[in-house]
Design an enzyme around this catalytic site. Structure first.
Site, PDB file in Angstrom:
ATOM      1  N   GLU A 138     -71.453  47.615  32.403  1.00  0.00           N
ATOM      2  CA  GLU A 138     -72.056  48.839  31.855  1.00  0.00           C
ATOM      3  C   GLU A 138     -73.185  48.448  30.901  1.00  0.00           C
ATOM      4  O   GLU A 138     -73.178  48.741  29.714  1.00  0.00           O
ATOM      5  CB  GLU A 138     -71.007  49.718  31.188  1.00  0.00           C
ATOM      6  CG  GLU A 138     -69.986  50.255  32.194  1.00  0.00           C
ATOM      7  CD  GLU A 138     -68.982  51.216  31.611  1.00  0.00           C
ATOM      8  OE1 GLU A 138     -68.638  52.199  32.286  1.00  0.00           O
ATOM      9  OE2 GLU A 138     -68.519  50.977  30.471  1.00  0.00           O
ATOM     10  N   GLU A 234     -65.909  50.875  38.236  1.00  0.00           N
ATOM     11  CA  GLU A 234     -64.913  51.581  37.434  1.00  0.00           C
ATOM     12  C   GLU A 234     -64.880  53.014  37.926  1.00  0.00           C
ATOM     13  O   GLU A 234     -65.922  53.666  38.023  1.00  0.00           O
ATOM     14  CB  GLU A 234     -65.267  51.549  35.946  1.00  0.00           C
ATOM     15  CG  GLU A 234     -65.330  50.158  35.340  1.00  0.00           C
ATOM     16  CD  GLU A 234     -65.694  50.202  33.861  1.00  0.00           C
ATOM     17  OE1 GLU A 234     -65.042  50.966  33.109  1.00  0.00           O
ATOM     18  OE2 GLU A 234     -66.632  49.490  33.462  1.00  0.00           O
TER      19      GLU A 234
END
Length: 469
Positions: A138, A234
């Site tokens: 991320e 995710e």
């Protein structure tokens, strides 16, 4: 184009195949989508047990500053991480590893943690399986505290170091964005380290409906425009409590929860999730579903200081469980199988290592010992089946004689640094860097289904010039 406008039934989805497409990346399946599960050791185990399956891929996390979660337990309130343990438990599964910068991206880029990076790469590379490395995962998530230039530099450094250490065929690098709805569009280019150092584009998929799927679509289009495979790294039905059959539109505190039927939960989150995969079947090659009771993990639990997540365990609702299993039975999904690694484009190196070690040990040691000792019994210190050989003043070979274990996996360890052993000359072996004359702790771990499940053996030694086996 908004994804919900193209909604189709699960039955129709099941009839479609994910087309083959030549994408620029490492460890990319020619056909199909890798199915992986996360994201902590115990949640993965619970999923495997409840669903009576071995996941094709398993996911865990490591912190780069202290390598917490690599070869020992680490739990920052989001579940237990221990990559080596997870690898032991699932020796024939692909491994997806997220690496946190712990707020130290500048120091990482400047080389302060290069020794840790080497240890990480060597540990993962020696696991003899496909490894997907989510470096600084991320990358654009504001909670991570990254800056664009140091992020890009660290990415390039690690990509190059993987190749310098000889693990370019073992480890694939994923550049994963957060796909976070509050993030402004058009920012991905500033985080991109370059086509030449990225193997996959990754994204997170939690509550994409909050921004009409714009952020996940942007990430998918970025992958497509760079001819990179896409990995949903995710994903979880955020704000749904599957066990309680509720949903909250409040991302902060989970207030005003609404009751939902199992069918509603499936149609609202899971059906669009698989539809997103279908809409991007030209590039989508892997996904990780986080199957966890978030609410039971203190980092995500009330009073929800890091937002409300819920409970995403598919096994707790019969309808959801059945739909999940039925969907993943479609041959376009890559589930666990005996030829899993081949499907992912990975060639196991056990044969090469085994051949090298077997040739060297069998020829050199066998000949030397036989000649030097004149056919007599080996020295007294060599009587132990768990022992070591001198290789050089800086290298030690640790070995354990095979005792007929099932040995679906084995690990040879020096001072708790554990690597998979290669079997040759009737023993499991691994060579480590060491200093002649120093004391060391040796550990051997091996699967023993014929006995008690596993054997773990320890001994302490002083590194000498002995050559035993």
């Amino acid at each position: 184009m908004k994804k919900l406008a193209k909604m189709i039934s699960i039955a129709t989805l099941g009839a479609c195949a994910f087309s083959a497409h030549a994408l620029d990346g490492k460890l990319v399946p020619n056909e199909g989508v890798l199915v992986s599960v996360g994201q902590d050791v115990d949640s993965v185990n619970d999923y495997s047990s409840a669903m009576s399956t071995t996941p094709a891929g398993v996911t865990n996390y490591v912190g780069i500053v202290n390598l917490d979660g690599l070869a020992s337990n680490a739990d920052a309130g989001a579940g237990r991480n221990n990559v080596v343990e997870l690898a032991n438990l699932y020796p024939t599964s692909a491994l997806i590893v997220g690496v946190s910068m712990n707020g130290q991206i500048q120091n990482v880029a400047q080389g302060q943690y290069n020794a840790n990076i080497d240890t990480l790469i060597q540990t993962l590379g020696e696991l003899d399986r496909p490894v997907y490395l989510r470096w600084a995962y991320e990358v654009d998530g504001p909670w991570n505290g990254h800056n664009t230039e140091d992020l890009k530099q660290s990415f390039r450094n690690v990509y190059q170091r993987i190749r310098e250490l000889g693990y370019g065929d073992n480890i694939s690098m994923i550049w994963q964005v957060a796909s976070y709805c509050p993030t402004a569009p058009g920012q991905l280019s500033s985080w991109w380290p370059g086509d030449d150092v990225v193997d996959w584009v990754g994204l997170s998929y939690f509550a994409p409906q909050d921004c009409n799927w714009d952020r996940v679509n942007e990430a998918a289009q970025w992958a497509r425009s760079h001819n990179k495979p896409l990995f949903i790294n995710e994903s979880s039905p955020q704000r749904y409590q599957l066990a309680d059959r509720t949903y909250s539109s409040d991302p902060a505190k989970g207030t005003n929860r609404q009751s939902k039927t199992e069918q509603q939960i499936w149609s609202e989150w899971f059906a669009p999730y698989f539809q997103f995969m279908e809409d991007n079947k030209d590039i989508l090659k892997g996904f990780t579903y986080i199957n966890a009771d978030w609410d039971s993990q203190w980092r995500w639990a009330a009073p929800y200081n890091e937002g409300y997540w819920g409970d995403s365990r598919v096994q707790v609702l019969p309808y959801i469980k059945q739909q999940w299993q039925d969907t993943l039975e479609n041959p376009k999904f890559i589930n666990h199988s005996s030829d899993l690694f081949a499907k992912l484009g990975y060639v196991a190196d056990g044969g090469d290592n085994g051949g090298d070690n077997g040739g060297d040990n069998g020829g050199d040691n066998g000949g030397d010992n036989g000649g030097d000792n004149g056919g007599t019994e080996p020295p007294e210190n060599c009587q132990d089946d768990f022992n070591f050989n001198y290789v050089s003043d800086q290298e030690i070979e640790v070995y354990h004689v095979d005792k007929g274990w099932s040995a679906g996996w084995n690990y040879v360890c020096l001072n708790d640094y554990c690597l998979p052993g290669n079997k040759s000359n009737g023993a499991f072996r691994k060579t480590f860097n060491a200093v002649l004359g120093q004391d060391y702790k040796l550990t051997f771990k091996v699967e023993d289904r014929y006995g008690q499940g596993q054997q773990i053996l320890d001994r302490n030694i002083t590194f000498t010039t002995q050559v035993c086996n």
